[in-house]
Scaffold this motif. Structure first.
Motif, PDB file in Angstrom:
ATOM      1  N   HIS A  70       0.835  -1.205   0.000  1.00  0.00           N
ATOM      2  CA  HIS A  70       0.000   0.000   0.000  1.00  0.00           C
ATOM      3  C   HIS A  70       0.876   1.264   0.000  1.00  0.00           C
ATOM      4  O   HIS A  70       0.592   2.217  -0.735  1.00  0.00           O
ATOM      5  CB  HIS A  70      -0.934  -0.006   1.207  1.00  0.00           C
ATOM      6  N   ILE A  71       1.926   1.258   0.794  1.00  0.00           N
ATOM      7  CA  ILE A  71       2.840   2.404   0.832  1.00  0.00           C
ATOM      8  C   ILE A  71       3.532   2.569  -0.512  1.00  0.00           C
ATOM      9  O   ILE A  71       3.643   3.686  -1.035  1.00  0.00           O
ATOM     10  CB  ILE A  71       3.855   2.249   1.980  1.00  0.00           C
ATOM     11  N   LEU A  72       3.976   1.475  -1.107  1.00  0.00           N
ATOM     12  CA  LEU A  72       4.635   1.521  -2.418  1.00  0.00           C
ATOM     13  C   LEU A  72       3.698   2.095  -3.480  1.00  0.00           C
ATOM     14  O   LEU A  72       4.096   2.955  -4.278  1.00  0.00           O
ATOM     15  CB  LEU A  72       5.105   0.118  -2.815  1.00  0.00           C
ATOM     16  N   GLU A  73       2.449   1.660  -3.488  1.00  0.00           N
ATOM     17  CA  GLU A  73       1.474   2.171  -4.451  1.00  0.00           C
ATOM     18  C   GLU A  73       1.168   3.655  -4.203  1.00  0.00           C
ATOM     19  O   GLU A  73       0.969   4.415  -5.155  1.00  0.00           O
ATOM     20  CB  GLU A  73       0.193   1.346  -4.389  1.00  0.00           C
ATOM     21  N   THR A  74       1.171   4.067  -2.944  1.00  0.00           N
ATOM     22  CA  THR A  74       0.948   5.474  -2.614  1.00  0.00           C
ATOM     23  C   THR A  74       2.099   6.332  -3.132  1.00  0.00           C
ATOM     24  O   THR A  74       1.879   7.411  -3.689  1.00  0.00           O
ATOM     25  CB  THR A  74       0.786   5.645  -1.089  1.00  0.00           C
ATOM     26  N   ILE A  75       3.322   5.853  -2.973  1.00  0.00           N
ATOM     27  CA  ILE A  75       4.492   6.572  -3.485  1.00  0.00           C
ATOM     28  C   ILE A  75       4.388   6.720  -4.994  1.00  0.00           C
ATOM     29  O   ILE A  75       4.645   7.797  -5.546  1.00  0.00           O
ATOM     30  CB  ILE A  75       5.788   5.833  -3.089  1.00  0.00           C
ATOM     31  N   ASP A  76       3.979   5.665  -5.671  1.00  0.00           N
ATOM     32  CA  ASP A  76       3.804   5.716  -7.130  1.00  0.00           C
ATOM     33  C   ASP A  76       2.763   6.747  -7.518  1.00  0.00           C
ATOM     34  O   ASP A  76       2.968   7.569  -8.409  1.00  0.00           O
ATOM     35  CB  ASP A  76       3.417   4.335  -7.655  1.00  0.00           C
ATOM     36  N   GLU A  77       1.633   6.713  -6.833  1.00  0.00           N
ATOM     37  CA  GLU A  77       0.533   7.626  -7.163  1.00  0.00           C
ATOM     38  C   GLU A  77       0.929   9.089  -6.959  1.00  0.00           C
ATOM     39  O   GLU A  77       0.721   9.932  -7.832  1.00  0.00           O
ATOM     40  CB  GLU A  77      -0.682   7.282  -6.299  1.00  0.00           C
ATOM     41  N   VAL A  78       1.525   9.397  -5.824  1.00  0.00           N
ATOM     42  CA  VAL A  78       1.879  10.785  -5.505  1.00  0.00           C
ATOM     43  C   VAL A  78       3.056  11.263  -6.351  1.00  0.00           C
ATOM     44  O   VAL A  78       3.072  12.399  -6.815  1.00  0.00           O
ATOM     45  CB  VAL A  78       2.189  10.919  -3.998  1.00  0.00           C
ATOM     46  N   GLY A  79       4.027  10.385  -6.569  1.00  0.00           N
ATOM     47  CA  GLY A  79       5.205  10.766  -7.342  1.00  0.00           C
ATOM     48  C   GLY A  79       5.031  10.669  -8.838  1.00  0.00           C
ATOM     49  O   GLY A  79       5.872  11.148  -9.597  1.00  0.00           O
ATOM     50  N   GLY A  80       3.933  10.044  -9.286  1.00  0.00           N
ATOM     51  CA  GLY A  80       3.696   9.874 -10.717  1.00  0.00           C
ATOM     52  C   GLY A  80       4.751   9.012 -11.392  1.00  0.00           C
ATOM     53  O   GLY A  80       5.097   9.229 -12.550  1.00  0.00           O
ATOM     54  N   LEU A  81       5.248   8.015 -10.691  1.00  0.00           N
ATOM     55  CA  LEU A  81       6.378   7.237 -11.179  1.00  0.00           C
ATOM     56  C   LEU A  81       6.045   6.425 -12.427  1.00  0.00           C
ATOM     57  O   LEU A  81       6.855   6.367 -13.361  1.00  0.00           O
ATOM     58  CB  LEU A  81       6.908   6.325 -10.075  1.00  0.00           C
ATOM     59  N   ASP A  82       4.890   5.777 -12.451  1.00  0.00           N
ATOM     60  CA  ASP A  82       4.513   4.988 -13.633  1.00  0.00           C
ATOM     61  C   ASP A  82       3.897   5.837 -14.736  1.00  0.00           C
ATOM     62  O   ASP A  82       3.861   5.428 -15.879  1.00  0.00           O
ATOM     63  CB  ASP A  82       3.533   3.874 -13.250  1.00  0.00           C
ATOM     64  N   LYS A  83       3.424   7.015 -14.391  1.00  0.00           N
ATOM     65  CA  LYS A  83       2.740   7.852 -15.378  1.00  0.00           C
ATOM     66  C   LYS A  83       3.693   8.733 -16.175  1.00  0.00           C
ATOM     67  O   LYS A  83       3.426   9.055 -17.320  1.00  0.00           O
ATOM     68  CB  LYS A  83       1.709   8.747 -14.684  1.00  0.00           C
ATOM     69  N   ASN A  84       4.793   9.156 -15.563  1.00  0.00           N
ATOM     70  CA  ASN A  84       5.682  10.126 -16.190  1.00  0.00           C
ATOM     71  C   ASN A  84       7.084   9.555 -16.351  1.00  0.00           C
ATOM     72  O   ASN A  84       7.719   9.189 -15.362  1.00  0.00           O
ATOM     73  CB  ASN A  84       5.752  11.402 -15.338  1.00  0.00           C
TER      74      ASN A  84
END
Length: 116
Positions: A70-84
């Motif tokens: 859950h923390i890993l997915e939150t980091i992805d969402e907030v940081g836009g890691l998979d999107k950008n």
């Protein structure tokens, strides 16, 4: 109690947002290493021979294993890691053993009981 180490490489302008969101998702603390730089799929461009490196921060989280995804997915969402492209990346690793985390264990025991 078992732990995971989440290592997040994020652009320095989103570090504080990632830290706040990870804490809300269950992280009990973090260590930030500032001014790292790296290279992804595409090399950084130059301007008149000067590198246009983007500074990144490395954030280390030692988190309870049941909260780690859950923390890993939150980091992805907030940081836009998979999107950008070039926004950074995050990984999680198993922690075989840890010391100095007893105060976190005491706090997390009640949180984890509610999740199981």
């Amino acid at each position: 109690m078992h732990f995971k180490l989440i290592v997040a490489f994020v652009n320095d302008e989103v570090t504080d947002k990632v830290l706040d969101a990870a804490r809300e998702a269950g992280a009990t603390g973090a260590t930030v290493i500032n001014h790292a730089r790296g290279e992804g799929l595409n090399k950084k461009t130059t301007f008149f021979g000067l590198n246009l490196d983007i500074q990144v921060d490395v954030i280390l989280f030692v988190v309870e294993e049941h909260l780690s995804r859950h923390i890993l997915e939150t980091i992805d969402e907030v940081g836009g890691l998979d999107k950008n492209s070039g926004a950074g990346m995050a990984i999680q690793l198993d922690v075989e053993d840890a010391i100095g985390v007893q105060h976190q264990i005491n706090k997390l025991e009640d949180v984890i009981k509610g999740k199981l």
